[in-house]
Design a protein around this motif. Structure first.
Motif, PDB file in Angstrom:
ATOM      1  N   ALA A 189       0.837  -1.208   0.000  1.00 24.90           N
ATOM      2  CA  ALA A 189       0.000   0.000   0.000  1.00 24.90           C
ATOM      3  C   ALA A 189       0.867   1.251   0.000  1.00 24.90           C
ATOM      4  N   ASN A 190       1.939   1.249   0.796  1.00 22.97           N
ATOM      5  CA  ASN A 190       2.842   2.396   0.812  1.00 22.97           C
ATOM      6  C   ASN A 190       3.489   2.615  -0.554  1.00 22.97           C
ATOM      7  N   LYS A 191       3.779   1.529  -1.268  1.00 18.12           N
ATOM      8  CA  LYS A 191       4.358   1.656  -2.608  1.00 18.12           C
ATOM      9  C   LYS A 191       3.362   2.288  -3.579  1.00 18.12           C
ATOM     10  N   LEU A 192       2.077   1.959  -3.410  1.00 11.94           N
ATOM     11  CA  LEU A 192       1.059   2.568  -4.269  1.00 11.94           C
ATOM     12  C   LEU A 192       0.964   4.074  -4.018  1.00 11.94           C
ATOM     13  N   PHE A 194       3.401   5.868  -2.929  1.00 13.11           N
ATOM     14  CA  PHE A 194       4.658   6.382  -3.479  1.00 13.11           C
ATOM     15  C   PHE A 194       4.556   6.600  -4.986  1.00 13.11           C
ATOM     16  N   GLN A 195       3.978   5.649  -5.689  1.00 10.92           N
ATOM     17  CA  GLN A 195       3.847   5.771  -7.144  1.00 10.92           C
ATOM     18  C   GLN A 195       2.999   6.977  -7.530  1.00 10.92           C
ATOM     19  N   ARG A 196       1.953   7.235  -6.748  1.00 11.29           N
ATOM     20  CA  ARG A 196       1.102   8.391  -7.059  1.00 11.29           C
ATOM     21  C   ARG A 196       1.839   9.702  -6.805  1.00 11.29           C
ATOM     22  N   VAL A 197       2.660   9.731  -5.753  1.00 10.70           N
ATOM     23  CA  VAL A 197       3.441  10.937  -5.488  1.00 10.70           C
ATOM     24  C   VAL A 197       4.456  11.168  -6.601  1.00 10.70           C
ATOM     25  N   VAL A 198       5.115  10.106  -7.048  1.00  6.72           N
ATOM     26  CA  VAL A 198       6.125  10.216  -8.110  1.00  6.72           C
ATOM     27  C   VAL A 198       5.505  10.783  -9.386  1.00  6.72           C
ATOM     28  N   GLU A 199       4.262  10.443  -9.648  1.00  9.18           N
ATOM     29  CA  GLU A 199       3.601  10.896 -10.877  1.00  9.18           C
ATOM     30  C   GLU A 199       3.396  12.402 -10.909  1.00  9.18           C
ATOM     31  N   VAL A 200       3.351  13.042  -9.745  1.00 11.83           N
ATOM     32  CA  VAL A 200       2.987  14.463  -9.732  1.00 11.83           C
ATOM     33  C   VAL A 200       4.061  15.367  -9.162  1.00 11.83           C
ATOM     34  N   ILE A 201       5.100  14.801  -8.556  1.00 13.94           N
ATOM     35  CA  ILE A 201       6.032  15.637  -7.806  1.00 13.94           C
ATOM     36  C   ILE A 201       7.070  16.291  -8.700  1.00 13.94           C
ATOM     37  N   ASN A 202       7.438  17.496  -8.345  1.00 11.80           N
ATOM     38  CA  ASN A 202       8.628  18.153  -8.867  1.00 11.80           C
ATOM     39  C   ASN A 202       9.552  18.335  -7.660  1.00 11.80           C
ATOM     40  N   PRO A 203      10.537  17.476  -7.466  1.00 11.57           N
ATOM     41  CA  PRO A 203      11.295  17.451  -6.210  1.00 11.57           C
ATOM     42  C   PRO A 203      12.048  18.730  -5.904  1.00 11.57           C
ATOM     43  N   ASP A 204      12.314  19.569  -6.915  1.00  9.87           N
ATOM     44  CA  ASP A 204      13.031  20.817  -6.659  1.00  9.87           C
ATOM     45  C   ASP A 204      12.129  21.911  -6.106  1.00  9.87           C
ATOM     46  N   ASP A 205      10.836  21.837  -6.370  1.00 13.41           N
ATOM     47  CA  ASP A 205       9.918  22.905  -5.978  1.00 13.41           C
ATOM     48  C   ASP A 205       8.940  22.496  -4.892  1.00 13.41           C
ATOM     49  N   TYR A 207       7.106  20.663  -1.577  1.00 11.07           N
ATOM     50  CA  TYR A 207       7.221  20.111  -0.235  1.00 11.07           C
ATOM     51  C   TYR A 207       6.324  18.875  -0.177  1.00 11.07           C
ATOM     52  N   VAL A 208       6.696  17.916   0.663  1.00 15.08           N
ATOM     53  CA  VAL A 208       5.844  16.749   0.885  1.00 15.08           C
ATOM     54  C   VAL A 208       5.585  16.644   2.378  1.00 15.08           C
ATOM     55  N   TRP A 209       4.309  16.580   2.739  1.00  9.96           N
ATOM     56  CA  TRP A 209       3.901  16.448   4.140  1.00  9.96           C
ATOM     57  C   TRP A 209       3.135  15.131   4.258  1.00  9.96           C
ATOM     58  N   ILE A 210       3.724  14.165   4.952  1.00  8.82           N
ATOM     59  CA  ILE A 210       3.113  12.849   5.137  1.00  8.82           C
ATOM     60  C   ILE A 210       2.516  12.794   6.532  1.00  8.82           C
ATOM     61  N   HIS A 211       1.295  12.296   6.625  1.00  2.44           N
ATOM     62  CA  HIS A 211       0.613  12.317   7.921  1.00  2.44           C
ATOM     63  C   HIS A 211       0.257  10.916   8.392  1.00  2.44           C
ATOM     64  N   ASP A 212       0.721  10.597   9.559  1.00  2.00           N
ATOM     65  CA  ASP A 212       0.320   9.494  10.428  1.00  2.00           C
ATOM     66  C   ASP A 212       0.963   8.152  10.091  1.00  2.00           C
ATOM     67  N   TYR A 213       0.744   7.220  11.012  1.00  2.00           N
ATOM     68  CA  TYR A 213       1.485   5.962  11.031  1.00  2.00           C
ATOM     69  C   TYR A 213       1.083   5.003   9.923  1.00  2.00           C
ATOM     70  N   HIS A 214       0.039   5.293   9.175  1.00  2.00           N
ATOM     71  CA  HIS A 214      -0.339   4.425   8.068  1.00  2.00           C
ATOM     72  C   HIS A 214       0.728   4.411   6.971  1.00  2.00           C
ATOM     73  N   LEU A 215       1.570   5.458   6.942  1.00  2.00           N
ATOM     74  CA  LEU A 215       2.495   5.638   5.811  1.00  2.00           C
ATOM     75  C   LEU A 215       3.940   5.757   6.284  1.00  2.00           C
ATOM     76  N   MET A 216       4.327   4.970   7.276  1.00  2.00           N
ATOM     77  CA  MET A 216       5.667   5.103   7.842  1.00  2.00           C
ATOM     78  C   MET A 216       6.774   4.640   6.898  1.00  2.00           C
ATOM     79  N   VAL A 217       6.463   3.787   5.934  1.00  2.00           N
ATOM     80  CA  VAL A 217       7.488   3.311   4.992  1.00  2.00           C
ATOM     81  C   VAL A 217       7.687   4.285   3.844  1.00  2.00           C
ATOM     82  N   LEU A 218       6.696   5.123   3.598  1.00  2.00           N
ATOM     83  CA  LEU A 218       6.728   6.032   2.449  1.00  2.00           C
ATOM     84  C   LEU A 218       7.950   6.953   2.426  1.00  2.00           C
ATOM     85  N   PRO A 219       8.394   7.537   3.556  1.00  2.00           N
ATOM     86  CA  PRO A 219       9.584   8.396   3.489  1.00  2.00           C
ATOM     87  C   PRO A 219      10.813   7.700   2.919  1.00  2.00           C
ATOM     88  N   THR A 220      10.959   6.400   3.199  1.00  2.00           N
ATOM     89  CA  THR A 220      12.109   5.659   2.669  1.00  2.00           C
ATOM     90  C   THR A 220      12.048   5.588   1.147  1.00  2.00           C
TER      91      THR A 220
END
Length: 721
Positions: A189-192, A194-205, A207-220
């Motif tokens: 689920a965390n990988k899914l 992650f894939q959605r974030v990758v589709e829309v993110i511009n890492p240079d511009d 910010y990413v704010w991740i909320h709560d323990y459901h997504l603890m693997v996502l930062p990695t």
């Protein structure tokens, strides 16, 4: 903004030369707008020309080009299937993720990534995704059949949630034993997400704010893909997962939660936190990870608007008439084992026994929200509560307990807040319970409010909860009630959800400034001294200070089980890797102070490192040795023409600075080849990275094989770089 990515040295050594690029966004039209897709692949590094450029990437005030991507398990949306088969989506005004937008800059675009509360058929998913992106700036994450159930109701609610509330699986009947299939669902689920974030993110511009323990693997996942991403993580639970250290800033609602996390980092990873000017930080792979402690607030405007609706609809008048002549105590809790609802009922019974004057006058209205998870003990808890209500109501000749276990509207709930003389929260373990905050705002009319709050809930420290008996709370004078209300209302109104999110963003920006001034590279330590005899570098050969240091270290070794002393030619090292971590760290700090005191007049440096305390001559470092080698070889007329550096430690930084100085001073050959490589991606000064020691070995083997097979030239490697 400068687009950058990082080169894996193993790919280069193997002849897999990468090309940097970005896949163009799909074409858009007035009728159909596609999700933007961004793909980052390894390539050459674009270095900053100066510090001003580095600072421009992360300024003190986010620019209008910055965007915040908020990732949570659920999107802040309500979804409904209409009779004609189409979908209807509206904002969920009570969702925390929607409310925190109020604290972000007005010109900052906010994009939400999360799942929906309903199942969408596969053939509808693309259309729904486009609608949500265009109308709500929401990017939905769709799950395969049964995955969300295993991820959320399985691993999150049946394993993580009890663990974070100190419930251990003492027997198989508890239903909380570790289930690998549930863990695999959690990672999937965390990988899914992650894939959605990758589709829309511009890492240079962005910010990413991740909320709560459901997504603890996502930062990695995100840190591995985008090393220079600006990423924060906030949690309402006692999240202990070391993967969170891939974030730049980790937010907790109370010091208790942060303390557990810091203790976990110390025991599992040997990381010790440092406090500087009121900020707490952890050094992790060359980055400073900020730890923020601040409870979330409520949306004042939302609560006040609902309160006005309650009065306009006559809800408040209706409840006042229903409980006329009664003193109302109020409890609003979710149905779970930690809320202590049954304990609250027993406390009410005890008050009526000890203070008969309240019989017929005091009423406890207990509202129970539906259970959030599918737990096996839910019905058992419900049965115990209903039995206590029946018994107490029969014992006193009137109905002192009004038990409401059906869903009620938010306007009716706020009306109950308005008429209640006291709110009672008796949770035995709880996260950030906002019920007291909401109650205080709703009591601003009469300007009197009383709280009986358990010390085990997240908001109790910020509200100075009294924890007094119910009788004392409702018997207090009006003047005292007003005084307490004013104090609490002042805090709640100034520390709302907008203040919380604004403070979080400011700290995230502050912590990332230094990260963006660094190049995400590292340094190593492979150099060859060709003289037949070893030379000692330092200010002299007087090591009399060792006779002072060694007895001190022996003293601490004898009192610290698992520690040892390593004697080097020019240094003494006290190691405590095998000692009990908490005690070892305490002894190391004490030893550091002790040695600095007794060695104040000696030409030595006392430093602490990873499970070590080291004493060595001043001015001796890998950097000074490097300078000696480069300068001596240049003086001999044979300047260095090839340097390969591979390392993973902070102590290597001095050496790489020396290498850079040698290049600027022309101590190396004009066409010298310099390969600086860090083990693990982290901010430093190397141009290349390898993930781990296995890749180091593979890279060296690849170079050797390429050289043997085809007379592989380092010039060719340099050209490819």
């Amino acid at each position: 903004m400068i687009s950058r990515s990082y080169t894996n040295l193993l790919d280069l050594a193997s002849g897999n030369f990468p090309v940097m690029g970005r896949e163009p966004s799909s074409s858009t039209s007035s009728s159909s707008r596609r999700l933007p897709r961004v793909m980052t692949v390894p390539g050459n590094v674009s270095e900053f020309d100066d510090d001003d450029q580095a600072h421009s990437v992360s300024s003190d005030n986010p620019s209008s080009s910055d965007r915040m991507i908020i990732v949570a398990n659920r999107l802040p949306l309500k979804a409904e299937r209409l009779k004609n088969g189409s979908w209807s989506f509206t904002w969920d005004q009570d969702a925390l993720y929607l409310q925190l937008k109020d604290g972000l800059p007005e010109d900052m675009e906010v994009l939400y990534v999360g799942s929906l509360t309903v199942d969408v058929e596969s053939q509808e998913q693309e259309e729904v995704a486009q609608i949500l992106l265009e109308k709500f700036k929401c990017v939905p994450t769709f799950f395969p059949p049964d995955l969300h159930s295993k991820f959320y109701y399985g691993f999150c609610k049946k394993q993580l949630w009890p663990l974070f509330h100190y419930m251990l699986p003492f027997s198989p009947q508890d239903g909380k034993r570790f289930d690998r299939s549930m863990w695999e669902a959690y990672v999937a689920a965390n990988k899914l997400f992650f894939q959605r974030v990758v589709e829309v993110i511009n890492p240079d511009d962005d910010y990413v704010w991740i909320h709560d323990y459901h997504l603890m693997v996502l930062p990695t996942f995100l840190r591995r893909r985008f090393n220079r991403i600006r990423m924060g993580f906030s949690s309402t639970a006692r999240s202990l997962h070391p993967a969170l250290l891939n974030s730049d800033l980790i937010g907790f609602h109370t010091f208790d939660y942060a303390r557990h996390f810091l203790a976990c980092c110390s025991r599992m990873l040997g990381l010790e936190y440092q406090s500087k000017r009121g900020y707490i930080g952890l050094e992790y792979y060359g980055r400073t990870v900020g730890i923020k402690i601040m409870p979330v607030g409520i949306d004042m405007g939302r609560i006040q608007a609902v309160m006005r609706c309650s009065e306009e609809e006559g809800k408040v008048t209706e409840l006042r008439r229903r409980y006329e002549g009664k003193t109302v105590l109020l409890g609003i809790d979710d149905l779970d084992v930690f809320k202590g609802i049954d304990l609250k009922l027993l406390a009410m019974e005890q008050m009526l026994k000890q203070h008969p004057s309240w019989r017929g006058k005091a009423v406890l209205v207990q509202i129970v929200n539906p259970a959030r998870g599918k737990r096996i003990d839910t019905e058992k808890i419900r049965g115990e509560i209903e039995e206590s209500c029946r018994r107490i109501n029969e014992a006193f000749g009137y109905q002192p307990i009004v038990y409401i276990d059906t869903p009620i509207s938010i306007t009716e709930m706020n009306a109950y807040y308005h008429i209640a003389e006291c709110v009672v929260v008796t949770a035995v373990r709880d996260g950030m319970n906002l019920t007291p905050y909401e109650y205080i705002v709703c009591r601003q009319g009469p300007k009197k409010s009383m709280l009986v709050v358990s010390e085990f809930i997240g908001c109790s420290p910020s509200l100075s909860a009294t924890g007094e008996a119910l009788n004392e709370a409702i018997s207090m004078s009006d003047a005292e009630k007003q005084l307490r209300h004013e104090k609490h209302f002042r805090y709640v109104s100034t520390h709302d959800v907008a203040f919380w999110s604004r403070s979080f963003l400011q700290d995230l920006e502050r912590i990332c400034v230094d990260h963006f001034k660094k190049r995400c590279w590292g340094w190593g330590s492979v150099l060859v001294a060709r003289s037949e005899e070893w030379e000692t570098c330092g200010q002299g050969t007087d090591f009399g200070w060792m006779q002072i240091v060694e007895p001190v270290m022996k003293q601490y070794t004898e009192s610290t089980d698992g520690s040892s002393i390593e004697v080097k030619d020019s240094a003494l090292v006290w190691q405590y890797r095998d000692a009990e971590q908490g005690f070892g760290s305490l002894q190391a700090k004490e030893m550091l102070d002790h040695l600095e005191s007794v060695l104040a007049n000696e030409p030595v440096a006392v430093k602490s490192g990873h499970y070590i305390v080291e004493v060595k001559p001043q001015g001796v470092s890998k950097g000074s040795v490097s300078e000696k080698i480069f300068s001596s070889m240049a003086e001999e007329g044979r300047p260095v023409d090839f340097v390969l550096c591979i390392g993973d430690d902070r102590s290597d930084e001095d050496m790489f600075e020396a290498i850079g100085n040698a290049m600027s001073k022309n101590l190396l050959c004009g066409d010298a080849l310099v390969f600086a490589c860090t083990v693990g991606q982290k901010p430093s000064k190397a141009k290349y990275y390898l993930d781990d020691t296995l890749e180091v070995a593979s890279m060296l083997e690849s170079l050797a094989e390429a050289s043997d097979a085809s007379n592989f030239s380092m010039r060719e490697l340099d050209g490819a770089l």
